[in-house]
Scaffold this active site. Sequence first.
Site, PDB file in Angstrom:
ATOM      1  N   ASP A  63     -20.876 -56.260  31.555  1.00  0.00           N
ATOM      2  CA  ASP A  63     -19.607 -55.604  31.213  1.00  0.00           C
ATOM      3  C   ASP A  63     -19.231 -56.103  29.818  1.00  0.00           C
ATOM      4  O   ASP A  63     -18.893 -57.275  29.644  1.00  0.00           O
ATOM      5  CB  ASP A  63     -18.536 -56.001  32.247  1.00  0.00           C
ATOM      6  CG  ASP A  63     -17.172 -55.429  31.908  1.00  0.00           C
ATOM      7  OD1 ASP A  63     -16.994 -54.878  30.795  1.00  0.00           O
ATOM      8  OD2 ASP A  63     -16.265 -55.552  32.755  1.00  0.00           O
ATOM      9  N   SER A  73     -20.165 -43.442  15.609  1.00  0.00           N
ATOM     10  CA  SER A  73     -20.044 -41.991  15.793  1.00  0.00           C
ATOM     11  C   SER A  73     -19.823 -41.369  14.422  1.00  0.00           C
ATOM     12  O   SER A  73     -19.349 -42.042  13.495  1.00  0.00           O
ATOM     13  CB  SER A  73     -18.829 -41.687  16.678  1.00  0.00           C
ATOM     14  OG  SER A  73     -18.558 -40.310  16.710  1.00  0.00           O
ATOM     15  N   TYR A  91     -10.217 -42.628  19.759  1.00  0.00           N
ATOM     16  CA  TYR A  91     -11.693 -42.679  19.639  1.00  0.00           C
ATOM     17  C   TYR A  91     -12.062 -42.846  18.166  1.00  0.00           C
ATOM     18  O   TYR A  91     -12.838 -43.719  17.796  1.00  0.00           O
ATOM     19  CB  TYR A  91     -12.292 -41.395  20.222  1.00  0.00           C
ATOM     20  CG  TYR A  91     -13.814 -41.407  20.301  1.00  0.00           C
ATOM     21  CD1 TYR A  91     -14.470 -42.062  21.340  1.00  0.00           C
ATOM     22  CD2 TYR A  91     -14.600 -40.769  19.342  1.00  0.00           C
ATOM     23  CE1 TYR A  91     -15.860 -42.084  21.419  1.00  0.00           C
ATOM     24  CE2 TYR A  91     -15.983 -40.784  19.409  1.00  0.00           C
ATOM     25  CZ  TYR A  91     -16.607 -41.437  20.458  1.00  0.00           C
ATOM     26  OH  TYR A  91     -17.988 -41.456  20.525  1.00  0.00           O
ATOM     27  N   LYS A 130     -13.930 -46.126  16.428  1.00  0.00           N
ATOM     28  CA  LYS A 130     -15.269 -45.961  15.840  1.00  0.00           C
ATOM     29  C   LYS A 130     -15.248 -46.299  14.334  1.00  0.00           C
ATOM     30  O   LYS A 130     -16.211 -46.837  13.812  1.00  0.00           O
ATOM     31  CB  LYS A 130     -15.794 -44.549  16.093  1.00  0.00           C
ATOM     32  CG  LYS A 130     -16.112 -44.268  17.565  1.00  0.00           C
ATOM     33  CD  LYS A 130     -17.220 -45.168  18.098  1.00  0.00           C
ATOM     34  CE  LYS A 130     -17.641 -44.792  19.515  1.00  0.00           C
ATOM     35  NZ  LYS A 130     -18.756 -45.598  20.018  1.00  0.00           N
TER      36      LYS A 130
HETATM   37  N1  LIG Z   1     -22.666 -38.067  23.298  1.00  0.00           N
HETATM   38  C1  LIG Z   1     -22.252 -37.888  22.052  1.00  0.00           C
HETATM   39  O1  LIG Z   1     -22.191 -36.746  21.544  1.00  0.00           O
HETATM   40  C2  LIG Z   1     -21.876 -39.079  21.187  1.00  0.00           C
HETATM   41  C3  LIG Z   1     -21.550 -38.825  19.851  1.00  0.00           C
HETATM   42  C4  LIG Z   1     -21.217 -39.897  19.023  1.00  0.00           C
HETATM   43  C5  LIG Z   1     -21.225 -41.191  19.530  1.00  0.00           C
HETATM   44  N2  LIG Z   1     -21.533 -41.406  20.840  1.00  0.00           N
HETATM   45  C6  LIG Z   1     -21.526 -42.815  21.285  1.00  0.00           C
HETATM   46  O2  LIG Z   1     -22.770 -43.135  21.868  1.00  0.00           O
HETATM   47  C7  LIG Z   1     -22.595 -44.135  22.887  1.00  0.00           C
HETATM   48  C8  LIG Z   1     -23.221 -43.655  24.176  1.00  0.00           C
HETATM   49  O3  LIG Z   1     -22.565 -42.459  24.566  1.00  0.00           O
HETATM   50  P1  LIG Z   1     -23.105 -41.457  25.698  1.00  0.00           P
HETATM   51  O4  LIG Z   1     -22.885 -40.091  25.212  1.00  0.00           O
HETATM   52  O5  LIG Z   1     -24.447 -41.859  26.184  1.00  0.00           O
HETATM   53  O6  LIG Z   1     -21.984 -41.728  26.795  1.00  0.00           O
HETATM   54  P2  LIG Z   1     -22.102 -41.974  28.344  1.00  0.00           P
HETATM   55  O7  LIG Z   1     -20.711 -41.892  28.876  1.00  0.00           O
HETATM   56  O8  LIG Z   1     -23.146 -41.104  28.899  1.00  0.00           O
HETATM   57  O9  LIG Z   1     -22.598 -43.490  28.374  1.00  0.00           O
HETATM   58  C9  LIG Z   1     -21.760 -44.565  28.038  1.00  0.00           C
HETATM   59  C10 LIG Z   1     -22.185 -45.762  28.872  1.00  0.00           C
HETATM   60  O10 LIG Z   1     -21.336 -46.868  28.557  1.00  0.00           O
HETATM   61  C11 LIG Z   1     -21.085 -47.543  29.748  1.00  0.00           C
HETATM   62  N3  LIG Z   1     -19.884 -48.377  29.678  1.00  0.00           N
HETATM   63  C12 LIG Z   1     -18.583 -47.994  29.645  1.00  0.00           C
HETATM   64  N4  LIG Z   1     -17.787 -49.089  29.669  1.00  0.00           N
HETATM   65  C13 LIG Z   1     -18.603 -50.166  29.673  1.00  0.00           C
HETATM   66  C14 LIG Z   1     -18.388 -51.569  29.695  1.00  0.00           C
HETATM   67  N5  LIG Z   1     -17.153 -52.097  29.730  1.00  0.00           N
HETATM   68  N6  LIG Z   1     -19.470 -52.392  29.708  1.00  0.00           N
HETATM   69  C15 LIG Z   1     -20.713 -51.873  29.694  1.00  0.00           C
HETATM   70  N7  LIG Z   1     -20.988 -50.563  29.690  1.00  0.00           N
HETATM   71  C16 LIG Z   1     -19.936 -49.727  29.691  1.00  0.00           C
HETATM   72  C17 LIG Z   1     -20.956 -46.453  30.809  1.00  0.00           C
HETATM   73  O11 LIG Z   1     -21.128 -46.983  32.122  1.00  0.00           O
HETATM   74  C18 LIG Z   1     -22.068 -45.513  30.377  1.00  0.00           C
HETATM   75  O12 LIG Z   1     -23.303 -45.823  30.995  1.00  0.00           O
HETATM   76  C19 LIG Z   1     -21.075 -44.363  22.979  1.00  0.00           C
HETATM   77  O13 LIG Z   1     -20.724 -45.506  22.238  1.00  0.00           O
HETATM   78  C20 LIG Z   1     -20.491 -43.114  22.367  1.00  0.00           C
HETATM   79  O14 LIG Z   1     -19.201 -43.330  21.835  1.00  0.00           O
HETATM   80  C21 LIG Z   1     -21.847 -40.390  21.680  1.00  0.00           C
END
Ligand SMILES: NC(=O)c1ccc[n+]([C@@H]2O[C@H](COP(=O)([O-])OP(=O)(O)OC[C@H]3O[C@@H](n4cnc5c(N)ncnc54)[C@H](O)[C@@H]3O)[C@@H](O)[C@H]2O)c1
Length: 265
Positions: A66, A146, A160, A164
Amino acid sequence: MAALTGKVALVTGAGHRKGIGHGIARQLIKAGATVVISDLADMQSLQNGVTDLQALGGEAAATLCDVSDKVSFDQALDFVLKQYKKLDVLVNNAGVAVGNEDFLAITDSDWQLSNQVNLMGAVTGCQTVLPFFKQQNSGSIINIASLAGLGAINGIPANYTATKFALVGLSKQLALQYAADNIRVNAVCPGSVVTQMHALTLQSIAESNGVSLQQAQDIENASIPLGYSANPEAIGDAVVFLAGDGASYITGQALPVAGGMAPGL
Ligand SMILES: NC(=O)c1ccc[n+]([C@@H]2O[C@H](COP(=O)([O-])OP(=O)(O)OC[C@H]3O[C@@H](n4cnc5c(N)ncnc54)[C@H](O)[C@@H]3O)[C@@H](O)[C@H]2O)c1
């Protein structure tokens, strides 16, 4: 020899197979790294992920972490060091997309959670590994920020964007402060990536424009010069590059991986 042979990487927020974290882990293992995946909860899902990663022909393990809890991060590092005796790469990928595109509707708990995970989760990760990286006189930290950490994008909640931006700032400041210890810190800035988080974004585009999910995807695609959202592997490829010796002279950078999409204001 593959680019990351002999390197050990820890990826946070990599607990479910459709997320960016798991895509990063897949690309790291294909590049020869030993990979430890971690997430907040659900050891069973992590173990299934390990089975998938091992099927790609490499060494993988999982531990709970976590990122909002320093003790939990310490335990994750202990696990990696007991198992593999070293750590070369930390990928701070865990993130949450909570909040509301209406600034005045963002609750205190949305602000707290996004700060706790998107910013302070990476701070805690850096605080945990940096003493070890300093002692080792090497290490690479890659923060998954991001495109919203580089500019304000329509429809994205302010909490958000703010967290970021802060993560990009953290990456740059630490890059400066730890360069003399041969530790590199960079950020990767994804645009639109097909994951559960992305599904929520599409839903919000659909609701605010009064259109279907497919139409929302079409609206989003029109803003991406390459015309489509990325797969998680595309983010993994950037991480592999930044983690490897091919990027040994690159630090303090925030790399957009966004199909040419502009970060906005
Ligand atoms: N999907 C997109 O389009 C996108 C775009 C830009 C940035 N991001 C960034 O990429 C990263 C991954 O995003 P994603 O799309 O795979 O999202 P997702 O929601 O599929 O995965 C995020 C993961 O983070 C975990 N998480 C949340 N709180 C947590 C904590 N306290 N400790 C440990 N793990 C924790 C969740 O359990 C989940 O497995 C994030 O940082 C997100 O902001 C995603």
